[in-house]
Design a protein around this motif. Structure first.
Motif, PDB file in Angstrom:
ATOM      1  N   GLY A 164       0.778  -1.227   0.000  1.00  0.00           N
ATOM      2  CA  GLY A 164       0.000   0.000   0.000  1.00  0.00           C
ATOM      3  C   GLY A 164       0.809   1.275   0.000  1.00  0.00           C
ATOM      4  O   GLY A 164       0.666   2.120  -0.884  1.00  0.00           O
ATOM      5  N   SER A 165       1.696   1.439   0.976  1.00  0.00           N
ATOM      6  CA  SER A 165       2.461   2.679   1.060  1.00  0.00           C
ATOM      7  C   SER A 165       3.372   2.843  -0.146  1.00  0.00           C
ATOM      8  O   SER A 165       3.504   3.942  -0.691  1.00  0.00           O
ATOM      9  CB  SER A 165       3.274   2.700   2.359  1.00  0.00           C
ATOM     10  N   MET A 166       4.001   1.752  -0.597  1.00  0.00           N
ATOM     11  CA  MET A 166       4.893   1.843  -1.751  1.00  0.00           C
ATOM     12  C   MET A 166       4.104   2.092  -3.032  1.00  0.00           C
ATOM     13  O   MET A 166       4.589   2.757  -3.944  1.00  0.00           O
ATOM     14  CB  MET A 166       5.718   0.557  -1.889  1.00  0.00           C
ATOM     15  N   GLN A 167       2.874   1.611  -3.110  1.00  0.00           N
ATOM     16  CA  GLN A 167       2.076   1.888  -4.295  1.00  0.00           C
ATOM     17  C   GLN A 167       1.736   3.368  -4.387  1.00  0.00           C
ATOM     18  O   GLN A 167       1.722   3.940  -5.485  1.00  0.00           O
ATOM     19  CB  GLN A 167       0.802   1.035  -4.276  1.00  0.00           C
ATOM     20  N   PHE A 168       1.480   4.006  -3.266  1.00  0.00           N
ATOM     21  CA  PHE A 168       1.255   5.448  -3.277  1.00  0.00           C
ATOM     22  C   PHE A 168       2.523   6.171  -3.734  1.00  0.00           C
ATOM     23  O   PHE A 168       2.468   7.134  -4.506  1.00  0.00           O
ATOM     24  CB  PHE A 168       0.825   5.933  -1.898  1.00  0.00           C
ATOM     25  N   VAL A 169       3.681   5.711  -3.249  1.00  0.00           N
ATOM     26  CA  VAL A 169       4.951   6.310  -3.669  1.00  0.00           C
ATOM     27  C   VAL A 169       5.197   6.064  -5.153  1.00  0.00           C
ATOM     28  O   VAL A 169       5.731   6.930  -5.857  1.00  0.00           O
ATOM     29  CB  VAL A 169       6.118   5.742  -2.836  1.00  0.00           C
ATOM     30  N   SER A 170       4.779   4.895  -5.645  1.00  0.00           N
ATOM     31  CA  SER A 170       5.034   4.548  -7.043  1.00  0.00           C
ATOM     32  C   SER A 170       4.308   5.465  -8.011  1.00  0.00           C
ATOM     33  O   SER A 170       4.706   5.576  -9.176  1.00  0.00           O
ATOM     34  CB  SER A 170       4.622   3.093  -7.307  1.00  0.00           C
ATOM     35  N   ILE A 171       3.251   6.119  -7.563  1.00  0.00           N
ATOM     36  CA  ILE A 171       2.558   7.064  -8.443  1.00  0.00           C
ATOM     37  C   ILE A 171       3.509   8.170  -8.869  1.00  0.00           C
ATOM     38  O   ILE A 171       3.566   8.542 -10.044  1.00  0.00           O
ATOM     39  CB  ILE A 171       1.322   7.651  -7.734  1.00  0.00           C
ATOM     40  N   GLY A 172       4.275   8.703  -7.912  1.00  0.00           N
ATOM     41  CA  GLY A 172       5.263   9.721  -8.240  1.00  0.00           C
ATOM     42  C   GLY A 172       6.371   9.187  -9.121  1.00  0.00           C
ATOM     43  O   GLY A 172       6.867   9.887 -10.011  1.00  0.00           O
ATOM     44  N   LEU A 173       6.770   7.918  -8.897  1.00  0.00           N
ATOM     45  CA  LEU A 173       7.821   7.323  -9.716  1.00  0.00           C
ATOM     46  C   LEU A 173       7.366   7.128 -11.157  1.00  0.00           C
ATOM     47  O   LEU A 173       8.149   7.284 -12.096  1.00  0.00           O
ATOM     48  CB  LEU A 173       8.252   5.977  -9.119  1.00  0.00           C
ATOM     49  N   LEU A 174       6.093   6.779 -11.328  1.00  0.00           N
ATOM     50  CA  LEU A 174       5.574   6.564 -12.676  1.00  0.00           C
ATOM     51  C   LEU A 174       5.441   7.863 -13.464  1.00  0.00           C
ATOM     52  O   LEU A 174       5.554   7.857 -14.694  1.00  0.00           O
ATOM     53  CB  LEU A 174       4.203   5.876 -12.607  1.00  0.00           C
ATOM     54  N   THR A 175       5.179   8.953 -12.759  1.00  0.00           N
ATOM     55  CA  THR A 175       4.918  10.221 -13.448  1.00  0.00           C
ATOM     56  C   THR A 175       6.163  11.091 -13.592  1.00  0.00           C
ATOM     57  O   THR A 175       6.084  12.180 -14.152  1.00  0.00           O
ATOM     58  CB  THR A 175       3.846  11.016 -12.685  1.00  0.00           C
ATOM     59  N   ALA A 176       7.297  10.629 -13.112  1.00  0.00           N
ATOM     60  CA  ALA A 176       8.538  11.395 -13.220  1.00  0.00           C
ATOM     61  C   ALA A 176       9.669  10.459 -13.616  1.00  0.00           C
ATOM     62  O   ALA A 176       9.619   9.252 -13.372  1.00  0.00           O
ATOM     63  CB  ALA A 176       8.867  12.081 -11.888  1.00  0.00           C
ATOM     64  N   GLY A 177      10.689  11.001 -14.228  1.00  0.00           N
ATOM     65  CA  GLY A 177      11.840  10.195 -14.595  1.00  0.00           C
ATOM     66  C   GLY A 177      12.567   9.701 -13.353  1.00  0.00           C
ATOM     67  O   GLY A 177      12.803  10.466 -12.422  1.00  0.00           O
ATOM     68  N   PHE A 178      12.939   8.432 -13.327  1.00  0.00           N
ATOM     69  CA  PHE A 178      13.634   7.882 -12.173  1.00  0.00           C
ATOM     70  C   PHE A 178      14.593   6.791 -12.626  1.00  0.00           C
ATOM     71  O   PHE A 178      14.421   6.172 -13.680  1.00  0.00           O
ATOM     72  CB  PHE A 178      12.655   7.321 -11.146  1.00  0.00           C
ATOM     73  N   HIS A 179      15.612   6.559 -11.825  1.00  0.00           N
ATOM     74  CA  HIS A 179      16.576   5.502 -12.096  1.00  0.00           C
ATOM     75  C   HIS A 179      16.111   4.226 -11.416  1.00  0.00           C
ATOM     76  O   HIS A 179      15.635   4.264 -10.274  1.00  0.00           O
ATOM     77  CB  HIS A 179      17.954   5.912 -11.561  1.00  0.00           C
ATOM     78  N   PRO A 180      16.239   3.054 -12.079  1.00  0.00           N
ATOM     79  CA  PRO A 180      15.794   1.796 -11.458  1.00  0.00           C
ATOM     80  C   PRO A 180      16.429   1.534 -10.098  1.00  0.00           C
ATOM     81  O   PRO A 180      15.767   1.037  -9.188  1.00  0.00           O
ATOM     82  CB  PRO A 180      16.205   0.738 -12.483  1.00  0.00           C
TER      83      PRO A 180
END
Length: 232
Positions: free
Chosen positions: A53-69
């Protein structure tokens, strides 16, 4: 079949509080995801494959911005590091379970841990299948809520300000329920006290891991008082 049916019947009532929380919280997640341009299919896939749950909320920001694996991996470890301690606490309860144990490990969320670590299966109910259905039902609630949110969020405009607070609210509700049901409240006091102390010592950005270590140490040292149920 009777073994599984008995386990399901025993598990379902215990997961009702999680159901009410996960449907609301999952819907909030789905709406937030849809607000960023990702629909119900993404909500379904992430809830099936990530289920954190908490990481899925964080993943929204990761999906919408460029990030390194590697950054995403490090972030995931930081957000979900508490599950290392959850896993240690479950070694005894999951011992001897073979067929469904990999799924039990994958599906061990905060709320599932709260149920499993404080509840023994009723007499005559298989322990492995009991824990399996607790875990499975909790994930199904989350998947249903997130897909519903993804569908609704894609059709109706929403002001998503403050929706991410639903996760914190769910934790508070579960804690309150455990406080009312348990006669021995020492575990709750250890959790709150260790967290507050580490928050004061390490600050808001760095207290989670020290708090988990502190709680684990105290629980280990105080096994006898924790195992003893106080009289009402």
């Amino acid at each position: 079949m009777d073994t599984k049916r008995r386990a399901l019947r025993a598990a379902f009532p215990l997961t009702i509080p999680v159901m009410t929380g996960y449907l609301v919280l999952g819907t909030a997640y789905g709406i937030l995801l849809a607000d960023k341009g990702y629909g119900a299919v993404w909500a379904l896939l992430t809830s099936l494959l990530i289920f954190a749950g908490s990481m899925q909320f964080v993943s929204i920001g990761l999906l919408t911005a460029g990030f390194h694996p590697l950054y995403a991996c490090a972030m995931t470890l930081m957000v979900n590091a508490r599950h290392l301690f959850y896993g240690i606490a479950m070694l005894g309860r999951y011992r001897g379970i073979k067929k469904v144990k990999p799924y039990l490990i994958f599906g061990l969320t905060d709320e599932t841990f709260s149920i499993v670590c404080t509840t023994d299966p009723p007499e005559g109910v298989d322990r492995g299948w009991f824990y399996f259905f607790v875990t499975l039902l909790d994930q199904l609630y989350w998947v249903a809520g997130s897909v519903l949110g993804g569908l609704v969020g894609g059709l109706l405009p929403f002001d998503t300000t403050g929706m991410d607070f639903a996760l914190t609210a769910l934790f508070v509700v579960i804690f309150a329920g455990q406080w009312q049901e348990r006669r021995n409240r020492l575990p709750a006091l250890i959790g709150v006290g260790g967290s507050v102390l580490c928050r004061m010592l390490f600050g808001a950005d760095s207290f989670v891991l020290p708090a988990m270590a502190c709680i684990l140490l105290l629980v280990t040292l105080l096994q006898k008082p924790l195992a003893r149920e106080e009289l009402p």
